[in-house]
Enzyme design. Structure first.
Site, PDB file in Angstrom:
ATOM      1  N   LEU A   1      10.277   4.819  21.350  1.00 30.08           N
ATOM      2  CA  LEU A   1      11.469   4.950  22.202  1.00 30.08           C
ATOM      3  C   LEU A   1      12.720   5.143  21.359  1.00 30.08           C
ATOM      4  O   LEU A   1      13.650   5.848  21.770  1.00 30.08           O
ATOM      5  CB  LEU A   1      11.641   3.720  23.100  1.00 30.08           C
TER       6      LEU A   1
ATOM      7  N   TYR B   1       3.028 -11.427  24.091  1.00 32.32           N
ATOM      8  CA  TYR B   1       4.038 -10.363  24.074  1.00 32.32           C
ATOM      9  C   TYR B   1       4.903 -10.411  25.346  1.00 32.32           C
ATOM     10  O   TYR B   1       6.143 -10.408  25.276  1.00 32.32           O
ATOM     11  CB  TYR B   1       3.311  -9.017  23.950  1.00 32.32           C
TER      12      TYR B   1
HETATM   13  P1  NAI Z   1       7.370   0.836  18.821  1.00 32.14           P
HETATM   14  O1  NAI Z   1       6.349  -0.147  18.392  1.00 32.14           O
HETATM   15  O2  NAI Z   1       7.060   2.279  18.701  1.00 32.14           O
HETATM   16  O3  NAI Z   1       8.738   0.574  18.069  1.00 32.14           O
HETATM   17  C1  NAI Z   1       9.188  -0.721  17.708  1.00 32.14           C
HETATM   18  C2  NAI Z   1      10.032  -0.583  16.466  1.00 32.14           C
HETATM   19  O4  NAI Z   1      10.499  -1.891  16.108  1.00 32.14           O
HETATM   20  C3  NAI Z   1       9.252  -0.033  15.258  1.00 32.14           C
HETATM   21  O5  NAI Z   1       9.914   1.075  14.696  1.00 32.14           O
HETATM   22  C4  NAI Z   1       9.186  -1.197  14.288  1.00 32.14           C
HETATM   23  O6  NAI Z   1       9.258  -0.795  12.917  1.00 32.14           O
HETATM   24  C5  NAI Z   1      10.418  -2.001  14.692  1.00 32.14           C
HETATM   25  N1  NAI Z   1      10.258  -3.419  14.350  1.00 32.14           N
HETATM   26  C6  NAI Z   1       9.197  -4.209  14.613  1.00 32.14           C
HETATM   27  N2  NAI Z   1       9.391  -5.446  14.127  1.00 32.14           N
HETATM   28  C7  NAI Z   1      10.620  -5.421  13.538  1.00 32.14           C
HETATM   29  C8  NAI Z   1      11.376  -6.390  12.827  1.00 32.14           C
HETATM   30  N3  NAI Z   1      10.909  -7.636  12.626  1.00 32.14           N
HETATM   31  N4  NAI Z   1      12.584  -6.052  12.347  1.00 32.14           N
HETATM   32  C9  NAI Z   1      13.072  -4.785  12.537  1.00 32.14           C
HETATM   33  N5  NAI Z   1      12.387  -3.803  13.180  1.00 32.14           N
HETATM   34  C10 NAI Z   1      11.173  -4.137  13.684  1.00 32.14           C
HETATM   35  O7  NAI Z   1       7.725   0.462  20.354  1.00 32.14           O
HETATM   36  P2  NAI Z   1       8.340   1.385  21.479  1.00 32.14           P
HETATM   37  O8  NAI Z   1       7.255   1.907  22.325  1.00 32.14           O
HETATM   38  O9  NAI Z   1       9.323   2.318  20.881  1.00 32.14           O
HETATM   39  O10 NAI Z   1       9.113   0.294  22.358  1.00 32.14           O
HETATM   40  C11 NAI Z   1      10.456  -0.066  22.065  1.00 32.14           C
HETATM   41  C12 NAI Z   1      10.775  -1.341  22.819  1.00 32.14           C
HETATM   42  O11 NAI Z   1      10.579  -1.132  24.209  1.00 32.14           O
HETATM   43  C13 NAI Z   1       9.895  -2.517  22.413  1.00 32.14           C
HETATM   44  O12 NAI Z   1      10.673  -3.694  22.428  1.00 32.14           O
HETATM   45  C14 NAI Z   1       8.861  -2.570  23.520  1.00 32.14           C
HETATM   46  O13 NAI Z   1       8.370  -3.874  23.708  1.00 32.14           O
HETATM   47  C15 NAI Z   1       9.654  -2.075  24.716  1.00 32.14           C
HETATM   48  N6  NAI Z   1       8.808  -1.442  25.716  1.00 32.14           N
HETATM   49  C16 NAI Z   1       8.310  -0.189  25.500  1.00 32.14           C
HETATM   50  C17 NAI Z   1       7.521   0.418  26.453  1.00 32.14           C
HETATM   51  C18 NAI Z   1       7.019   1.816  26.294  1.00 32.14           C
HETATM   52  O14 NAI Z   1       6.518   2.379  27.271  1.00 32.14           O
HETATM   53  N7  NAI Z   1       7.136   2.434  25.117  1.00 32.14           N
HETATM   54  C19 NAI Z   1       7.167  -0.279  27.706  1.00 32.14           C
HETATM   55  C20 NAI Z   1       7.752  -1.593  27.818  1.00 32.14           C
HETATM   56  C21 NAI Z   1       8.544  -2.136  26.858  1.00 32.14           C
HETATM   57  C1  15L Z   2       4.500  -2.023  26.970  1.00 32.71           C
HETATM   58  O1  15L Z   2       5.208  -3.022  27.024  1.00 32.71           O
HETATM   59  C2  15L Z   2       4.167  -1.370  25.683  1.00 32.71           C
HETATM   60  O2  15L Z   2       5.187  -1.549  24.720  1.00 32.71           O
HETATM   61  C3  15L Z   2       3.872   0.114  25.848  1.00 32.71           C
HETATM   62  O3  15L Z   2       3.275   0.591  24.637  1.00 32.71           O
HETATM   63  C4  15L Z   2       2.971   0.431  27.045  1.00 32.71           C
HETATM   64  O4  15L Z   2       1.669   0.077  26.746  1.00 32.71           O
HETATM   65  C5  15L Z   2       3.469  -0.257  28.303  1.00 32.71           C
HETATM   66  O5  15L Z   2       3.891  -1.595  28.093  1.00 32.71           O
HETATM   67  C6  15L Z   2       2.449  -0.296  29.453  1.00 32.71           C
HETATM   68  O6  15L Z   2       2.451  -1.271  30.192  1.00 32.71           O
HETATM   69  O7  15L Z   2       1.701   0.673  29.621  1.00 32.71           O
END
Ligand code: NAI
Ligand code: 15L
Length: 269
Positions: A16, A138
């Site tokens: 994201l 989580y």
């Molecule tokens: P992602 O796993 O691709 O990105 C997370 C980023 O956080 C990574 O670049 C990682 O290096 C960084 N990170 C992890 N631990 C860290 C730390 N201790 N210090 C600094 N940076 C750190 O996840 P994504 O898919 O981009 O999601 C972004 C946010 O949105 C997350 O918080 C996730 O839980 C939330 N989210 C995403 C969804 C989706 O559909 N992609 C759905 C629901 C929630």
């Molecule tokens: C999340 O919270 C995860 O970060 C994402 O990778 C997806 O798996 C999403 O939920 C989901 O519910 O599909």
């Protein structure tokens, strides 16, 4: 609040983060980037861990808002989740409070309420004030983040929009995602609205597109000015043909959190 606004984007190297850092500047936002991993093509990005409070405090100084995405985004051992998502999010809020930042937009997740049964038939859509029912450690950390946001609003007047994201990806990948899909374009619209809406206090919103098969109520998101334009329905015929209609006896098909209830994907590193 009108754009442009200077925004610290944590998690800028992630899925994201990559979408938002390419798309939000078109909405007038000026971004400062933060991630524990280097951000490709962005030599000025801050490379630091969320446990580094001095780095976080430097990073938030002078920004109008923090868009907090960084952390573990799947299931992981409790200790890892505590460090990255619970302590890490606390560190972000403390840095924002200390530096007088007025707004955080927090990337929460459907997994904060993953054990909520999906509506069936004529059941009402699930409102944003539905009780927390995390489906994993989580999801528990996202419930904590939302409560932390409420504390910092009530105690310190620091505003937050907590966005309970469904599943943001170019296309829905399974029949559950037909209900919780957030298209990339709607994701940009939603986070822009969360950054710019006036007087949000602490507002929790559900983050999905205008899906025909929606499970949750988008009214608090629409109240911020979010106008979703996409719908997963064009993908439905193919996905249902491949995977069948949801099985009413399978909890992973009948609850918001899907497979996170029974067989969660595990954080890879
Ligand atoms: P992602 O796993 O691709 O990105 C997370 C980023 O956080 C990574 O670049 C990682 O290096 C960084 N990170 C992890 N631990 C860290 C730390 N201790 N210090 C600094 N940076 C750190 O996840 P994504 O898919 O981009 O999601 C972004 C946010 O949105 C997350 O918080 C996730 O839980 C939330 N989210 C995403 C969804 C989706 O559909 N992609 C759905 C629901 C929630
Ligand atoms: C999340 O919270 C995860 O970060 C994402 O990778 C997806 O798996 C999403 O939920 C989901 O519910 O599909």
């Amino acid at each position: 609040m009108s754009a442009p606004r200077t925004v610290l984007l944590t998690g800028a190297a992630g899925t994201l983060g990559t979408l938002l850092r390419s798309g939000l500047p078109r909405y007038g936002h000026e971004l400062r980037l933060f991630d524990v991993r280097p951000v490709e093509g962005e030599p000025d990005a801050i490379t630091a861990d969320l446990s580094d409070r001095a780095a976080l405090r430097d990073a938030v100084r002078g920004v109008d808002a923090v868009l907090h995405l960084a952390g573990i985004s799947l299931e992981a051992p409790f200790e890892s989740v505590v460090r990255a998502n619970i302590e890490g999010t606390y560190n972000v809020y403390e840095a924002a409070r200390e530096e007088g930042v007025s707004r955080v937009v927090f990337a929460s997740s459907n997994h904060a309420v993953g054990f909520t049964p999906a509506p069936r038939g004529t059941d009402p859509l699930i409102p944003a004030d539905t009780p927390h029912r995390p489906d994993t450690f989580y999801g528990l950390s996202k419930a904590f983040g939302e409560d932390l946001a409420q504390l910092y609003w009530d105690k310190h007047g620091l505003e937050t929009v907590s966005v309970r994201i469904g599943a943001c990806r170019p296309e829905p990948a399974d029949v559950r995602m037909l209900s919780v899909w957030l298209s990339p374009a709607d994701c940009l619209r939603l986070f822009h609205a969360a950054l710019t809406a006036e007087d949000v206090g602490h507002t929790v919103v559900h983050g999905s597109s205008a899906n025909t098969r929606a499970w949750w109520d988008l009214s608090s998101a629409r109240a911020l000015g979010y106008e979703p334009r996409d719908d997963s329905e064009p993908y439905a015929k193919k996905l249902v043909a491949e995977q069948g209609e949801p099985d009413p006896d399978n909890p992973a098909h009948t609850h918001l959190g899907g497979t996170f209830l029974t067989d969660p994907p595990i954080w890879p590193y």
